[in-house]
Design an enzyme around this catalytic site. Sequence first.
Site, PDB file in Angstrom:
ATOM      1  N   ALA A  92       0.835  -1.199   0.000  1.00  0.00           N
ATOM      2  CA  ALA A  92       0.000   0.000   0.000  1.00  0.00           C
ATOM      3  C   ALA A  92       0.868   1.246   0.000  1.00  0.00           C
ATOM      4  O   ALA A  92       2.016   1.229   0.427  1.00  0.00           O
ATOM      5  CB  ALA A  92      -0.913   0.003   1.216  1.00  0.00           C
ATOM      6  N   ASP A 137      -0.466   3.581  -4.806  1.00  0.00           N
ATOM      7  CA  ASP A 137      -1.690   4.089  -5.433  1.00  0.00           C
ATOM      8  C   ASP A 137      -2.696   4.399  -4.330  1.00  0.00           C
ATOM      9  O   ASP A 137      -3.626   3.645  -4.085  1.00  0.00           O
ATOM     10  CB  ASP A 137      -2.245   3.054  -6.419  1.00  0.00           C
ATOM     11  CG  ASP A 137      -3.417   3.578  -7.236  1.00  0.00           C
ATOM     12  OD1 ASP A 137      -3.686   4.790  -7.183  1.00  0.00           O
ATOM     13  OD2 ASP A 137      -4.060   2.766  -7.925  1.00  0.00           O
ATOM     14  N   ALA A 145      -3.575   4.006   1.773  1.00  0.00           N
ATOM     15  CA  ALA A 145      -4.668   3.832   2.699  1.00  0.00           C
ATOM     16  C   ALA A 145      -5.808   4.810   2.454  1.00  0.00           C
ATOM     17  O   ALA A 145      -5.590   5.952   2.063  1.00  0.00           O
ATOM     18  CB  ALA A 145      -4.183   3.980   4.145  1.00  0.00           C
ATOM     19  N   PHE A 193      -1.495   9.598   5.836  1.00  0.00           N
ATOM     20  CA  PHE A 193      -2.768   9.142   5.249  1.00  0.00           C
ATOM     21  C   PHE A 193      -3.436  10.202   4.377  1.00  0.00           C
ATOM     22  O   PHE A 193      -4.642  10.453   4.480  1.00  0.00           O
ATOM     23  CB  PHE A 193      -3.747   8.691   6.336  1.00  0.00           C
ATOM     24  CG  PHE A 193      -3.440   7.353   6.970  1.00  0.00           C
ATOM     25  CD1 PHE A 193      -2.515   6.492   6.422  1.00  0.00           C
ATOM     26  CD2 PHE A 193      -4.101   6.960   8.120  1.00  0.00           C
ATOM     27  CE1 PHE A 193      -2.244   5.259   7.011  1.00  0.00           C
ATOM     28  CE2 PHE A 193      -3.852   5.728   8.726  1.00  0.00           C
ATOM     29  CZ  PHE A 193      -2.916   4.882   8.171  1.00  0.00           C
ATOM     30  N   SER A 241       1.095   2.560  10.838  1.00  0.00           N
ATOM     31  CA  SER A 241       1.731   3.737  10.268  1.00  0.00           C
ATOM     32  C   SER A 241       2.257   4.622  11.390  1.00  0.00           C
ATOM     33  O   SER A 241       1.537   4.901  12.352  1.00  0.00           O
ATOM     34  CB  SER A 241       0.742   4.529   9.416  1.00  0.00           C
ATOM     35  OG  SER A 241       1.301   5.784   9.056  1.00  0.00           O
ATOM     36  N   THR A 268       6.389  -6.157   7.641  1.00  0.00           N
ATOM     37  CA  THR A 268       5.954  -5.102   8.538  1.00  0.00           C
ATOM     38  C   THR A 268       5.748  -3.805   7.764  1.00  0.00           C
ATOM     39  O   THR A 268       6.090  -3.712   6.588  1.00  0.00           O
ATOM     40  CB  THR A 268       7.018  -4.797   9.618  1.00  0.00           C
ATOM     41  OG1 THR A 268       8.175  -4.259   8.966  1.00  0.00           O
ATOM     42  CG2 THR A 268       7.426  -6.052  10.386  1.00  0.00           C
TER      43      THR A 268
END
Length: 353
Positions: A62, A65, A86, A115, A173, A239
């Site tokens: 992730a 995109d 995300a 994010f 995150s 991770t």
Amino acid sequence: MNILERVGLKALHSFDPETAHGLTITALKKGLVPLPGAPVGGTRLATNLCGMEMANPIGLAAGFDKNAEVVNALSKAGFGFIEVGAATPRAQAGNPKPRLFRLTEQKAVINRFGFNNQGQDAIAERLAAARPITPVGINLGANKDSENRADDFAQVMRACGPHVDFATVNVSSPNTEKLRDLQGAEALNSLLSGVIAARGEHAPNAKVLLKIAPDLSESELQEIAEVAKSVGIDAIIATNTTLSRDGIPSKWQDEAGGLSGAPLFEKSTRILAQLSKITNGEIPLVGVGGISSAQDAFAKIQAGGSAVQLYSALVYQGFSLVSDIAKGLEQLLEQNGFATVADAIGSNRDAWL
């Protein structure tokens, strides 16, 4: 890497990293990036990850995109599976720029995006319209100013879950304040239970994965594994990026954000092996962190990964890397006497403990 890709990467590196990434997304939208089409596959590479059939075990992590803008193109880039996001319930700008940094000599990246994304509705609409040729997942996130972050994850699951093969609960995150606090046993149990309930109501066929941080103790890993088993998580991704600055120059020591790329390889692989031992094969694992070669991917699988994901290495080696890794992995499996990827899982785990 061919000469055209080498020239293209050099040109991209003349821009600041976030601008370069935006140009790459635009090029993928316009079909200007040469892609192989179907992923490298075959009997030896065929992979089943918690019920999802894949041509090979090489996935896109992730973050590449974020807004599901180029799902179809990425599914033709050689990956066995891809993950977008995300996504958060509401659109948010993320942290102030600059927030993405290349550590070229170390083949590493530091990011503190926070994010940034266009929100679950826009992302869900694109996912619904996409026609990928590989399994696709969505990384679930929470808004920075949310009063109930656990519910945010369930909201995104309800919106995007019906349009994907899997959803990843991202509590690892380092760029959203106190997000990693959700990795504690009590908070994690509540959060995952909410996502599982949302899955049951809106996306019964989607798998639910959990993504963890590399900066965890053995006791914390034990707690996470117990919660994952109890709520019925389908797989764990080990991770995310690290807060550690081990092995990088002093000029980057105080740069906030998560470190990914080559310096993360050993740390993340040791966490993967520890988690493999703790779970004893009861939960499939996905190895992520510092993969830039077939040997790296093979090491993650032998440490306990059923599949792997990469991202940062694309910054330095381009999309041809994906097929190169898949072909190289096939050769390594054959050379070491493994008929399938599944046969190699955990075969050298003790070396990382």
